[in-house]
Design a protein around this motif. Structure first.
Motif, mmCIF file in Angstrom:
data_model
loop_
_atom_site.group_PDB
_atom_site.id
_atom_site.type_symbol
_atom_site.label_atom_id
_atom_site.label_comp_id
_atom_site.label_asym_id
_atom_site.label_seq_id
_atom_site.Cartn_x
_atom_site.Cartn_y
_atom_site.Cartn_z
ATOM 1 N N GLU A 92 7.345 -8.104 -9.805
ATOM 2 C CA GLU A 92 6.437 -7.059 -10.281
ATOM 3 C C GLU A 92 5.177 -7.662 -10.906
ATOM 4 O O GLU A 92 4.117 -7.034 -10.910
ATOM 5 C CB GLU A 92 7.143 -6.142 -11.277
ATOM 6 C CG GLU A 92 6.385 -4.868 -11.555
ATOM 7 C CD GLU A 92 7.148 -3.891 -12.416
ATOM 8 O OE1 GLU A 92 6.472 -3.052 -13.046
ATOM 9 O OE2 GLU A 92 8.390 -3.967 -12.484
ATOM 10 N N LEU A 93 5.273 -8.863 -11.434
ATOM 11 C CA LEU A 93 4.101 -9.531 -11.994
ATOM 12 C C LEU A 93 3.019 -9.739 -10.948
ATOM 13 O O LEU A 93 1.836 -9.739 -11.259
ATOM 14 C CB LEU A 93 4.468 -10.896 -12.589
ATOM 15 C CG LEU A 93 5.177 -10.933 -13.916
ATOM 16 C CD1 LEU A 93 5.456 -12.376 -14.300
ATOM 17 C CD2 LEU A 93 4.382 -10.248 -14.988
ATOM 18 N N PHE A 94 3.419 -9.913 -9.704
ATOM 19 C CA PHE A 94 2.480 -10.257 -8.643
ATOM 20 C C PHE A 94 2.093 -9.086 -7.761
ATOM 21 O O PHE A 94 1.304 -9.248 -6.840
ATOM 22 C CB PHE A 94 3.073 -11.379 -7.782
ATOM 23 C CG PHE A 94 3.318 -12.629 -8.567
ATOM 24 C CD1 PHE A 94 2.285 -13.510 -8.818
ATOM 25 C CD2 PHE A 94 4.577 -12.913 -9.076
ATOM 26 C CE1 PHE A 94 2.503 -14.663 -9.571
ATOM 27 C CE2 PHE A 94 4.801 -14.059 -9.816
ATOM 28 C CZ PHE A 94 3.753 -14.938 -10.064
ATOM 29 N N PHE A 95 2.622 -7.905 -8.043
ATOM 30 C CA PHE A 95 2.346 -6.742 -7.204
ATOM 31 C C PHE A 95 0.841 -6.469 -7.167
ATOM 32 O O PHE A 95 0.196 -6.352 -8.206
ATOM 33 C CB PHE A 95 3.089 -5.509 -7.734
ATOM 34 C CG PHE A 95 2.892 -4.301 -6.857
ATOM 35 C CD1 PHE A 95 3.614 -4.162 -5.697
ATOM 36 C CD2 PHE A 95 1.960 -3.339 -7.199
ATOM 37 C CE1 PHE A 95 3.434 -3.058 -4.883
ATOM 38 C CE2 PHE A 95 1.778 -2.226 -6.381
ATOM 39 C CZ PHE A 95 2.503 -2.085 -5.232
ATOM 40 N N GLY A 96 0.300 -6.402 -5.967
ATOM 41 C CA GLY A 96 -1.111 -6.090 -5.792
ATOM 42 C C GLY A 96 -2.047 -7.274 -5.874
ATOM 43 O O GLY A 96 -3.245 -7.146 -5.619
ATOM 44 N N LEU A 97 -1.558 -8.447 -6.218
ATOM 45 C CA LEU A 97 -2.420 -9.627 -6.316
ATOM 46 C C LEU A 97 -2.666 -10.211 -4.930
ATOM 47 O O LEU A 97 -1.770 -10.241 -4.099
ATOM 48 C CB LEU A 97 -1.786 -10.708 -7.201
ATOM 49 C CG LEU A 97 -1.598 -10.364 -8.665
ATOM 50 C CD1 LEU A 97 -1.002 -11.554 -9.399
ATOM 51 C CD2 LEU A 97 -2.894 -9.967 -9.311
ATOM 52 N N GLY A 98 -3.873 -10.662 -4.713
ATOM 53 C CA GLY A 98 -4.204 -11.306 -3.446
ATOM 54 C C GLY A 98 -4.107 -10.378 -2.258
ATOM 55 O O GLY A 98 -3.924 -10.810 -1.143
ATOM 56 N N GLY A 99 -4.207 -9.078 -2.516
ATOM 57 C CA GLY A 99 -4.177 -8.095 -1.429
ATOM 58 C C GLY A 99 -2.788 -7.717 -0.947
ATOM 59 O O GLY A 99 -2.653 -6.927 -0.042
ATOM 60 N N ASN A 100 -1.721 -8.267 -1.571
ATOM 61 C CA ASN A 100 -0.363 -7.877 -1.134
ATOM 62 C C ASN A 100 0.114 -6.701 -1.971
ATOM 63 O O ASN A 100 -0.131 -6.601 -3.141
ATOM 64 C CB ASN A 100 0.619 -9.052 -1.259
ATOM 65 C CG ASN A 100 0.848 -9.525 -2.678
ATOM 66 O OD1 ASN A 100 0.102 -9.152 -3.599
ATOM 67 N ND2 ASN A 100 1.841 -10.328 -2.887
ATOM 68 N N ASN A 101 0.748 -5.776 -1.298
ATOM 69 C CA ASN A 101 1.230 -4.562 -1.994
ATOM 70 C C ASN A 101 2.691 -4.409 -1.810
ATOM 71 O O ASN A 101 3.414 -4.289 -1.115
ATOM 72 C CB ASN A 101 0.493 -3.318 -1.502
ATOM 73 C CG ASN A 101 -0.965 -3.345 -1.965
ATOM 74 O OD1 ASN A 101 -1.268 -3.736 -3.066
ATOM 75 N ND2 ASN A 101 -1.840 -2.942 -1.086
#
Length: 79
Positions: free
Chosen positions: A70-79
């Protein structure tokens, strides 16, 4: 030498941490306490000036009481 894309992911990650922390309505100091990290370390991460270790990232997830992914959700264009 740090590349622009490396800086941007640090800034993105920092904004994500700040968003999640504020969503939980906790201060940087409280998050630092929960993670057993220094408040200045949290501040540096949120400003994108610190590149946290994997262990630090794990502590952030635990302190925010969320899954690591969940920390990385939406980072770098990944959803």
């Amino acid at each position: 030498m740090i590349k622009n894309d490396e800086i941007s992911i640090q800034v993105e990650f920092g904004k994500r941490i700040r968003y999640l922390r504020e969503k939980k309505r906790i201060s940087q100091e409280e998050l630092a306490f929960r993670c057993n990290l220094n408040k200045n370390y949290i501040s540096d991460i949120e400003r994108g000036t610190r590149n946290p270790t994997l262990k630090g990232i794990e502590k952030l997830a635990e302190g925010l009481e969320i899954k690591l992914t969940e920390l990385f959700f939406g980072l770098g264009g990944n959803n």
